[in-house]
Enzyme design. Structure first.
Site: not given
Ligand code: ACO
Ligand code: LMR
Length: 590
Positions: A275, A295
């Site tokens: 990509h 996170r």
């Protein structure tokens, strides 16, 4: 644009460019979720007027037009979704044209890869300005289970669609930069019994028109969505933006994320993956850095894909494991499409009704006109005119070239079909076969605004012959009585604009030569055009198409076949033997 608004609208989709595999998969999805008719309403593609697809084990026809501007207004107004499968160099112009010409457009999915980044950014501005959700480039599409499947997303074969369990909506949104992985995540969500509220493949370009943050906010604002699965990749800073939205309290729904590309950190220099965006140009753009940042904001970040199912599987099985969807048995493309006739439940049907019923309700003229137009005609005026034309054209004496050929062939001892064919093969641009071209000329002339003089001069310049004008026998001082008889059908509601134009041409041509009158071919074409427009609502382009497919000449061929057959049978009765010219019938010039 919101997911709820998309979910509330039954999609009417236009394909910008054709991709039969994608289109068939979208129609299979429509069939699987029980739609009454295909969601695809037109295909913009050069070189054909229709495309055929399966509808379950049956077939449907999707109309095709060469350009978006050729689309009928009612279809353009009806369209809510567009799938753009055109090449990268045409993505910007064709998408901008779609947004400009489709007033009720809500969603566009762009399939092409290698679209210039500046084009994507221009489309991002357009999407915001026009409140249209534009997904891609490089997108495999958008899925709203139970409502629409836009593009290849979810699978391209019917068994794949069944296997993906996407017939009904669930509560998990799937947002992915990767096309292939969006299907993996769909299977993970449905396989764990959670079901998908919507899935969106954003595309792997560095600047997707709809970026992950916008997609996250779509999920946040979608009442049906309770959780979000996100597939990201190394490169770019999207995940930092997502974390910021969470920290600012704008994203509160639980997110389970996977960010691909940790492997790139094993290389001395960052590798470019498939990509365009998948290149970590700085440490912050690495997969590890982005995972850590997510996170910190409370996102459940998985280190491998298998963890996603575990994190999802909290026992809340929103979806019944099985979704009752129709099966599809063997599918076979028909060899022929017919709008005229065919078998239904073992009975031969003609024009939509059982054959004997159709012939009972039609005269021979209404049957001829209906069959030639491919639909039941009810207009008495149109039928009466057709009846007159069929009777009027049956014969015009044994002098006429076609009749002569039939007569000669009969006397040569050939069979009926050979004799009839010899006559029919004579019909052409000069004799009997000029109605198509004459009609085309009257339509172009009457609708273009050119004067009759300009029309005639254009032919004079190119030394061309004006179809519908001239006769071997008749002339201005000896008009064709048949043409005069046809005038009883003038006085149409369109002001006889085609007959008037033909007559204005005749006024000019007869000043050049007395026999350049409006002949029977030209007159039949002109009056039939006025009647088709006035009585049956045909538009000029549709009239041109009738001329192109030879509808008008068919009238002469059908009728004169009667006369040729009569001459054949007459010669067989006479049985005069082989025809031969006398030597004084021929001038021999050595
Ligand atoms: N448009 C322009 N000029 C014409 C036309 C016409 N339709 N018809 C004849 N001319 C001209 C010719 O160019 C020629 O010009 P020139 O003297 O400067 O060379 C002159 O008139 C004589 O041409 P011919 O073909 O010899 O004339 P003829 O009388 O034989 O033409 C015909 C009769 C064949 C019907 C001719 O007029 C024609 O081809 N018309 C167009 C086709 C058409 O409409 N056919 C249907 C006839 S009705 C029926 O078949 C049922
Ligand atoms: C016809 O109907 O056959 C004619 O108009 C042609 C002709 O030459 O008579």
């Amino acid at each position: 644009m919101s997911i709820a608004e998309l979910r509330a609208s039954s999609p009417s989709i236009i394909m910008i460019g054709s991709h039969p595999g994608v289109i068939q998969s979208m129609l299979d999805y429509d069939f699987m979720i029980g739609r009454a008719e295909p969601s695809v309403i037109a295909v913009i593609v050069q070189g054909r007027k229709l495309e055929r697809y399966f509808w379950g084990t049956d077939e449907v026809i999707i109309p095709a037009v060469p350009m978006l501007s050729d689309l009928k207004k009612e279809l353009a107004d009806k369209c809510t979704v567009a799938v753009n499968v055109q090449s990268a160099r045409r993505v910007l112009s064709s998408t901008k044209e779609a947004v400009a010409k489709l007033p009720n457009l809500k969603l566009i999915s762009i399939f092409a890869e290698q679209t210039p980044e500046t084009h994507s950014l221009e489309l991002r501005t357009l999407a915001i300005k026009k409140n249209v959700l534009i997904v891609g480039p490089s997108s495999v599409g958008v899925l709203l289970p139970g409502t629409m499947k836009i593009g290849a997303i979810g699978g391209t074969q019917y068994p794949q669609l069944v296997e993906a369990k996407i017939a009904k909506a669930g509560k998990v949104a799937v947002i992915s930069t990767s096309g292939g992985m969006v299907n993996e995540l769909i299977h993970i969500a449905t396989g764990s019994g959670q079901g998908v509220s919507f899935a969106i493949a954003l595309g792997g370009d560095r600047f997707p028109v709809t970026d992950p943050m916008t997609a996250m906010l779509l999920a946040q604002n979608d009442e049906l969505t309770e959780r979000i699965i996100y597939f990201g990749e190394l490169g770019g800073t999207d995940e930092y933006e997502i974390a910021r939205l969470i920290d600012e309290g704008k994203l509160t729904k639980p997110i389970i994320a996977y960010v691909a590309g940790v492997v790139a950190e094993l290389f001395d220099t960052p590798p470019q993956f498939g990509h365009a965006k998948a290149l970590a140009q700085t440490d912050d753009e690495s997969a590890t850095a982005k995972k850590d940042r997510l996170r910190k904001s409370g996102v459940i970040v998985c280190d491998h894909l298998g963890e996603i199912a575990d994190k999802l599987d909290n026992g809340d099985t929103t979806m019944s494991k099985e979704q009752n969807v129709p099966g599809i048995g063997e599918r076979k493309k028909r060899a022929i499409i017919s709008h005229i006739s065919g078998d239904k439940d073992g009975e031969v049907q003609l024009l939509g009704h059982e054959l004997l019923e159709t012939i009972e309700r039609n005269s021979i003229a209404s049957l001829v006109l209906s069959l030639l137009l491919g639909k039941q005609v009810e207009s008495k005026r149109a039928i009466d005119f057709t009846d007159l034309v069929l009777r009027m054209l049956v014969d015009h004496g044994p002098y006429v070239s076609g009749a002569v050929n039939t007569i000669i062939t009969a006397r040569a001892g050939r069979d009926l079909v050979s004799g009839l064919t010899a006559g029919l093969l004579t019909i052409g641009p000069r004799f009997g076969g000029a109605i198509n071209e004459a009609s085309r000329g009257w339509v172009d002339g009457a609708t273009s605004g050119v004067s009759a003089k300009e029309f005639v001069d254009s032919y004079v310049k190119q030394g061309g012959i004006i179809a519908g004008i001239g006769h071997k026998k008749y002339r201005i001082d000896m008009p064709d009585p048949r043409v005069e008889a046809l005038m009883q059908f003038s006085g149409n509601s369109n002001g006889d604009r085609y007959l008037k134009f033909a007559r204005s041409v005749e006024e000019i041509t007869t000043t050049k030569k007395g026999n350049l009158i409006l002949n029977i071919d030209g007159a039949i074409g002109a009056v039939m055009l006025d009647i088709l427009e006035s009585e049956l609502g045909y538009k000029p382009d549709e009239l041109r198409e009738l001329a192109d497919i030879e509808f008008f000449n068919a009238l002469f061929v059908l009728s004169r076949s009667i006369g040729f057959t009569a001459h054949y049978l007459d010669q067989r009765r006479n049985d005069e033997g082989l025809f031969r010219l006398d030597t004084d019938d021929v001038r021999y010039i050595a």
